[in-house]
Scaffold this motif. Structure first.
Motif, PDB file in Angstrom:
ATOM      1  N   CYS A  51      67.365  67.845  84.037  1.00 62.33           N
ATOM      2  CA  CYS A  51      68.275  66.585  83.748  1.00 62.33           C
ATOM      3  C   CYS A  51      69.651  66.729  83.329  1.00 62.33           C
ATOM      4  O   CYS A  51      69.890  67.904  82.534  1.00 62.33           O
ATOM      5  CB  CYS A  51      67.498  65.850  82.806  1.00 62.33           C
ATOM      6  N   TRP A  76      66.518  59.087  81.773  1.00 61.95           N
ATOM      7  CA  TRP A  76      67.343  59.115  82.800  1.00 61.95           C
ATOM      8  C   TRP A  76      66.672  59.358  83.891  1.00 61.95           C
ATOM      9  O   TRP A  76      65.704  59.966  84.341  1.00 61.95           O
ATOM     10  CB  TRP A  76      68.219  60.022  82.579  1.00 61.95           C
ATOM     11  N   TYR A  78      66.919  59.292  88.442  1.00 64.86           N
ATOM     12  CA  TYR A  78      67.831  59.830  89.587  1.00 64.86           C
ATOM     13  C   TYR A  78      67.242  59.157  90.860  1.00 64.86           C
ATOM     14  O   TYR A  78      65.940  59.229  90.958  1.00 64.86           O
ATOM     15  CB  TYR A  78      67.811  61.051  89.562  1.00 64.86           C
ATOM     16  N   LEU A  84      72.225  59.776  89.727  1.00 63.25           N
ATOM     17  CA  LEU A  84      72.137  59.236  88.770  1.00 63.25           C
ATOM     18  C   LEU A  84      71.997  57.744  88.778  1.00 63.25           C
ATOM     19  O   LEU A  84      73.133  56.976  89.038  1.00 63.25           O
ATOM     20  CB  LEU A  84      72.940  59.564  87.348  1.00 63.25           C
ATOM     21  N   MET A  98      78.858  57.866  85.957  1.00 61.34           N
ATOM     22  CA  MET A  98      77.237  58.423  86.353  1.00 61.34           C
ATOM     23  C   MET A  98      77.433  58.737  87.874  1.00 61.34           C
ATOM     24  O   MET A  98      76.648  59.624  88.081  1.00 61.34           O
ATOM     25  CB  MET A  98      76.636  56.863  86.695  1.00 61.34           C
ATOM     26  N   HIS A 101      77.017  62.724  87.484  1.00 63.46           N
ATOM     27  CA  HIS A 101      76.133  63.270  86.713  1.00 63.46           C
ATOM     28  C   HIS A 101      74.881  63.417  87.530  1.00 63.46           C
ATOM     29  O   HIS A 101      73.775  63.051  86.911  1.00 63.46           O
ATOM     30  CB  HIS A 101      76.056  62.620  85.203  1.00 63.46           C
TER      31      HIS A 101
END
Length: 360
Positions: A51, A76, A78, A84, A98, A101
């Motif tokens: 993560c 979080w 994905y 993300l 975002m 990441h």
């Protein structure tokens, strides 16, 4: 790990193991956990199983299926393409972009249906380039149509990973330590080496055999229509640099890799694949293949353990290699080029790996 394993291609699974969107398989090696997953766009991708928030592992286990990859620590989320897409209490991260990441991507290559990953690109050859000298032989076996006929097994071994690989490519021990293979192949076992792949092979002798499993295998092995005549009774083995092997039989294909877990331990990872065939003779041949090779594996385990034990002796020094040991010579040259300290008869002092560099 840095010079050999991170830049090398490692097999994960077959495309048939991830047939639908969200299907994934994982591979853990070199301190990393890798996810291979099929996206909603049908593209297969690979990411580190980490993560981007606090570094928690996202998924557990060797395989599964997910609509999204959601971290169990802070949720979080994905998408299947690694982007993300959801962050709880998003407003408390005012500077968060975002798009920057998403999950960290990993190099992926599909060779004839098998999925390989690589942690670092050092400019080395692709999987297809590595096996190119023998691709015309592999083509006969319709790798793309293979399906798993078992499950991935993980066999810990108390030996350095190189001892497993050296034994795999060593033809000299066959008549000494493998009576079953000798009964099946006589003196026809061959070994040759290309820069990034070794080939071993043995044509089966269709003659009277006193061993029940071997005799039955020779009796029941049916004709495989897509194979040429000279491969109906041929066992072939390929080892890709540095630690991945394909055992290719008329009835099935096995892959095996040996992953280091410490200087004196490794993990052998393997599974069998085959083209679907409901003939009773083929089912019998595959079972008998397993029985024969279970004995071969037991013999090899005994041998490599004896080598590891002997290497612990103060009297041990690097021994000479026969001109016939072409695969071992090739492997040793590559290791010594990448890790010059491997030329030494004794382990270097602690800390050497942080200061030394590969030879030019």
């Amino acid at each position: 790990m840095r010079r050999v394993f991170r830049p090398s291609w490692q097999i994960v699974c077959h495309v048939s193991d991830v047939p639908n969107a969200g299907d994934y398989h994982t591979l853990e090696y070199a301190g990393e956990s890798i996810i291979v997953i099929r996206g909603k766009d049908d593209v297969i991708r690979a990411f580190t199983n980490v993560c981007r928030h606090r570094g928690a592992r996202i998924v557990d286990g060797p395989s599964g299926c997910a609509k999204k990859l959601v971290c169990p620590y802070h949720a979080w989320a994905y998408e299947l393409d690694g982007q993300l897409s959801a962050v709880p209490i998003r407003g408390t991260y005012p500077q968060l972009d975002m798009s920057k990441h998403g999950l960290a991507p990993v190099d992926l290559e599909i060779y004839r249906g098998f999925i390989f990953v690589r942690l670092e690109d050092d400019g080395g050859p692709s999987v297809a380039q590595m096996i190119a000298p023998y691709d015309h032989e592999v083509a006969h076996y319709r790798f793309e149509d293979l399906r798993a006929i078992g499950r991935v097994t993980m066999r810990p071994r108390g030996v350095n990973w190189k001892n497993v690989g050296d034994n795999y490519s060593d033809g000299l021990h066959i008549p000494v330590a493998h009576p079953g293979l000798t009964r099946l192949m006589g003196t026809g076992y061959g070994v040759e080496a290309q820069p990034n792949v070794d080939k071993m092979w043995g044509p089966l002798l269709m003659r009277m055999n006193r061993n029940p499993s071997e005799r039955a295998y020779l009796k029941y092995l049916p004709r495989v229509d897509h194979l040429p005549e000279d491969r109906q009774t041929l066992w072939t083995y390929f080892k890709l640099w540095p630690n991945v092997a394909f055992d290719i039989y008329p009835d099935q294909v096995d892959f095996m890799q040996w992953l280091p877990t410490s200087p004196t331990e490794c993990l052998i990872r393997e599974i069998s694949y085959a083209i679907p065939d409901d003939r009773r003779e083929m089912k019998a041949a595959r079972y008998l293949n397993w029985r024969i090779n279970r004995q071969v594996n037991a013999e090899d385990t005994w041998l490599i353990t004896r080598v590891q034990d002997g290497m612990a002796s103060e009297s041990f020094t690097v021994g000479p290699l026969s001109e016939a040991e072409v695969a071992l010579r090739n492997f040793a040259r590559k290791i010594r080029r990448l890790i010059p300290e491997a030329r030494q008869h004794r382990a270097p002092a602690p800390g050497w790996s942080r200061t030394s560099a590969p030879a030019a």
